[in-house]
Design a protein around this motif. Sequence first.
Motif, PDB file in Angstrom:
ATOM      1  N   ARG A   1     -11.207  -1.194 -19.456  1.00  0.00           N
ATOM      2  CA  ARG A   1     -11.012  -1.417 -18.032  1.00  0.00           C
ATOM      3  C   ARG A   1     -11.692  -2.696 -17.542  1.00  0.00           C
ATOM      4  O   ARG A   1     -11.144  -3.406 -16.695  1.00  0.00           O
ATOM      5  CB  ARG A   1     -11.530  -0.202 -17.253  1.00  0.00           C
ATOM      6  CG  ARG A   1     -10.843   1.087 -17.625  1.00  0.00           C
ATOM      7  CD  ARG A   1     -11.652   2.291 -17.198  1.00  0.00           C
ATOM      8  NE  ARG A   1     -11.612   2.467 -15.759  1.00  0.00           N
ATOM      9  CZ  ARG A   1     -10.706   3.194 -15.127  1.00  0.00           C
ATOM     10  NH1 ARG A   1      -9.765   3.819 -15.823  1.00  0.00           N
ATOM     11  NH2 ARG A   1     -10.734   3.321 -13.816  1.00  0.00           N
TER      12      ARG A   1
ATOM     13  N   SER B   1      -2.669   4.995   1.744  1.00  0.00           N
ATOM     14  CA  SER B   1      -3.789   5.175   0.815  1.00  0.00           C
ATOM     15  C   SER B   1      -4.007   6.647   0.483  1.00  0.00           C
ATOM     16  O   SER B   1      -4.273   7.009  -0.672  1.00  0.00           O
ATOM     17  CB  SER B   1      -5.067   4.571   1.410  1.00  0.00           C
ATOM     18  OG  SER B   1      -4.937   3.172   1.572  1.00  0.00           O
TER      19      SER B   1
ATOM     20  N   GLU C   1      -3.574   8.241  -3.299  1.00  0.00           N
ATOM     21  CA  GLU C   1      -4.618   9.021  -3.972  1.00  0.00           C
ATOM     22  C   GLU C   1      -4.091  10.386  -4.397  1.00  0.00           C
ATOM     23  O   GLU C   1      -4.285  10.815  -5.539  1.00  0.00           O
ATOM     24  CB  GLU C   1      -5.837   9.189  -3.070  1.00  0.00           C
ATOM     25  CG  GLU C   1      -6.922  10.028  -3.736  1.00  0.00           C
ATOM     26  CD  GLU C   1      -8.228  10.023  -2.989  1.00  0.00           C
ATOM     27  OE1 GLU C   1      -9.261   9.769  -3.615  1.00  0.00           O
ATOM     28  OE2 GLU C   1      -8.212  10.282  -1.784  1.00  0.00           O
TER      29      GLU C   1
ATOM     30  N   ASP D   1      -9.846  -0.346  -0.691  1.00  0.00           N
ATOM     31  CA  ASP D   1      -9.010   0.737  -1.188  1.00  0.00           C
ATOM     32  C   ASP D   1      -9.752   1.691  -2.112  1.00  0.00           C
ATOM     33  O   ASP D   1      -9.455   2.878  -2.145  1.00  0.00           O
ATOM     34  CB  ASP D   1      -7.791   0.159  -1.912  1.00  0.00           C
ATOM     35  CG  ASP D   1      -6.859  -0.544  -0.948  1.00  0.00           C
ATOM     36  OD1 ASP D   1      -5.995   0.127  -0.361  1.00  0.00           O
ATOM     37  OD2 ASP D   1      -7.017  -1.754  -0.750  1.00  0.00           O
ATOM     38  N   LYS D   2     -10.717   1.177  -2.874  1.00  0.00           N
ATOM     39  CA  LYS D   2     -11.476   2.082  -3.739  1.00  0.00           C
ATOM     40  C   LYS D   2     -12.300   3.057  -2.917  1.00  0.00           C
ATOM     41  O   LYS D   2     -12.526   4.198  -3.309  1.00  0.00           O
ATOM     42  CB  LYS D   2     -12.374   1.283  -4.685  1.00  0.00           C
ATOM     43  CG  LYS D   2     -11.634   0.679  -5.866  1.00  0.00           C
ATOM     44  CD  LYS D   2     -12.608   0.171  -6.908  1.00  0.00           C
ATOM     45  CE  LYS D   2     -11.865  -0.302  -8.154  1.00  0.00           C
ATOM     46  NZ  LYS D   2     -12.783  -0.739  -9.218  1.00  0.00           N
ATOM     47  N   THR D   3     -12.753   2.608  -1.751  1.00  0.00           N
ATOM     48  CA  THR D   3     -13.501   3.487  -0.862  1.00  0.00           C
ATOM     49  C   THR D   3     -12.602   4.554  -0.280  1.00  0.00           C
ATOM     50  O   THR D   3     -12.980   5.725  -0.180  1.00  0.00           O
ATOM     51  CB  THR D   3     -14.142   2.671   0.273  1.00  0.00           C
ATOM     52  OG1 THR D   3     -14.984   1.661  -0.303  1.00  0.00           O
ATOM     53  CG2 THR D   3     -14.977   3.554   1.170  1.00  0.00           C
TER      54      THR D   3
ATOM     55  N   GLU E   1     -11.530   7.503  -3.110  1.00  0.00           N
ATOM     56  CA  GLU E   1     -12.732   7.810  -3.870  1.00  0.00           C
ATOM     57  C   GLU E   1     -12.452   8.754  -5.040  1.00  0.00           C
ATOM     58  O   GLU E   1     -12.945   8.558  -6.145  1.00  0.00           O
ATOM     59  CB  GLU E   1     -13.780   8.426  -2.942  1.00  0.00           C
ATOM     60  CG  GLU E   1     -15.106   8.694  -3.626  1.00  0.00           C
ATOM     61  CD  GLU E   1     -16.130   9.289  -2.679  1.00  0.00           C
ATOM     62  OE1 GLU E   1     -17.233   9.600  -3.140  1.00  0.00           O
ATOM     63  OE2 GLU E   1     -15.811   9.461  -1.489  1.00  0.00           O
TER      64      GLU E   1
ATOM     65  N   SER F   1     -10.424   6.961  -7.748  1.00  0.00           N
ATOM     66  CA  SER F   1     -11.193   5.893  -8.390  1.00  0.00           C
ATOM     67  C   SER F   1     -12.124   6.420  -9.474  1.00  0.00           C
ATOM     68  O   SER F   1     -12.534   5.670 -10.368  1.00  0.00           O
ATOM     69  CB  SER F   1     -11.990   5.113  -7.338  1.00  0.00           C
ATOM     70  OG  SER F   1     -12.985   5.939  -6.758  1.00  0.00           O
ATOM     71  N   ARG F   2     -12.470   7.716  -9.402  1.00  0.00           N
ATOM     72  CA  ARG F   2     -13.338   8.314 -10.427  1.00  0.00           C
ATOM     73  C   ARG F   2     -12.544   8.911 -11.583  1.00  0.00           C
ATOM     74  O   ARG F   2     -13.124   9.359 -12.568  1.00  0.00           O
ATOM     75  CB  ARG F   2     -14.206   9.416  -9.798  1.00  0.00           C
ATOM     76  CG  ARG F   2     -15.178   8.923  -8.744  1.00  0.00           C
ATOM     77  CD  ARG F   2     -16.248   9.973  -8.466  1.00  0.00           C
ATOM     78  NE  ARG F   2     -15.657  11.244  -8.059  1.00  0.00           N
ATOM     79  CZ  ARG F   2     -15.456  11.609  -6.797  1.00  0.00           C
ATOM     80  NH1 ARG F   2     -15.814  10.800  -5.807  1.00  0.00           N
ATOM     81  NH2 ARG F   2     -14.908  12.779  -6.513  1.00  0.00           N
TER      82      ARG F   2
ATOM     83  N   ILE G   1      -7.762   1.286 -10.184  1.00  0.00           N
ATOM     84  CA  ILE G   1      -7.424   0.797  -8.850  1.00  0.00           C
ATOM     85  C   ILE G   1      -7.912  -0.637  -8.708  1.00  0.00           C
ATOM     86  O   ILE G   1      -9.088  -0.926  -8.947  1.00  0.00           O
ATOM     87  CB  ILE G   1      -8.048   1.666  -7.749  1.00  0.00           C
ATOM     88  CG1 ILE G   1      -7.580   3.118  -7.886  1.00  0.00           C
ATOM     89  CG2 ILE G   1      -7.692   1.127  -6.364  1.00  0.00           C
ATOM     90  CD1 ILE G   1      -8.251   4.064  -6.917  1.00  0.00           C
ATOM     91  N   ARG G   2      -7.014  -1.505  -8.316  1.00  0.00           N
ATOM     92  CA  ARG G   2      -7.386  -2.913  -8.134  1.00  0.00           C
ATOM     93  C   ARG G   2      -6.882  -3.408  -6.781  1.00  0.00           C
ATOM     94  O   ARG G   2      -5.672  -3.606  -6.587  1.00  0.00           O
ATOM     95  CB  ARG G   2      -6.777  -3.757  -9.252  1.00  0.00           C
ATOM     96  CG  ARG G   2      -6.936  -5.260  -9.057  1.00  0.00           C
ATOM     97  CD  ARG G   2      -8.391  -5.703  -9.152  1.00  0.00           C
ATOM     98  NE  ARG G   2      -8.523  -7.134  -8.907  1.00  0.00           N
ATOM     99  CZ  ARG G   2      -9.348  -7.925  -9.589  1.00  0.00           C
ATOM    100  NH1 ARG G   2     -10.110  -7.410 -10.544  1.00  0.00           N
ATOM    101  NH2 ARG G   2      -9.413  -9.198  -9.307  1.00  0.00           N
TER     102      ARG G   2
END
Length: 327
Positions: free
Chosen positions: A15, A64, A68, A100-102, A105, A108-109, A115-116
């Motif tokens: 990654r 978003s 997710e 977007d990662k926030t 969440e 993203s884990r 996620i970019r």
Amino acid sequence: MDIEDLATRIRVGERRALARAITLVESGRSDHREAAQALLDRLAQSPGQALRIGLSGTPGVGKSTFVESFGTLLTGKGHKVAVLAVDPSSARSGGSILGDKTRMERLSRDPNAFIRPSPSQSALGGVARRTREAVTLCEAAGFDIVLIETVGVGQSETMVAEMTDLFILLMAPAGGDELQGVKRGIMEMADLILVNKADGDLKPAAERTRGDYAGALRLLRRRPQDPEGFPKAICVSALQEAGLAEAWAEMQALAEWRRETGHFEARRTEQARYWFAEEVRRGLLARLDADPAMRARMAALGAQVAAGQTSVERATADMLAALGAAP
């Protein structure tokens, strides 16, 4: 930078290497562009074949949240999902929030998700300038589904349709005049319209809105790349994760039909031709901007137009003549 080593690490799904490679292809430095091209050439020797899904919708429609929930559904089915989220850039400062990662969440884990976020910068069409190259990198890293979340600019969402296999339009319930406001162009591009937020008090309104869109879609001329019944409208709730499995089943059915009938590969071929022409245009504009004499000529003609000394058409003809091109 060792390009061969970076390519090897991307192929095994590292990654950090993928993130570094996307940063490389997004850079505007000439040496970085050369390195990025060398990297893409190496990865082209063993290309991936991910399903590319473009997702658009007006701001606040829940893109978003949908990405997710939908991405989590896909990873739960064993898929590796890459999300390329394009954030709008400020017209004043040029900056982007890139949050977007926030907002995603949980996804993203997920070890099977990547996620970019990328800034749109000056690119039109709802995507960043190098999104297409980022898709290639994600495919090479082994991701079998790539979701491209656009900035949601409405009628300009043309470029994302030129780099994806499926184009999904996310709409809000109880839009009122929104049905009239959705331009015919983007309706014609959509493969599937998902009416989000079909939960709680908004569920009846979502069902009515879905019916409105379904009726509008029936008035459109059927496209040769669509089987009977497509495009269609479906109600979903990203918050309650309702209707997502049905939406995924419809996407799979449409993609499989296009593969079996040859439309899938034919579309990929058309897209390759489109991006070749687009890169040539960008290269010509870059050369024009890099030539001091041409920049001075442009500035002088621009000043004459602004002062009302000449028309836009005459100034354009003069500029093209200076470039040796016919007006």
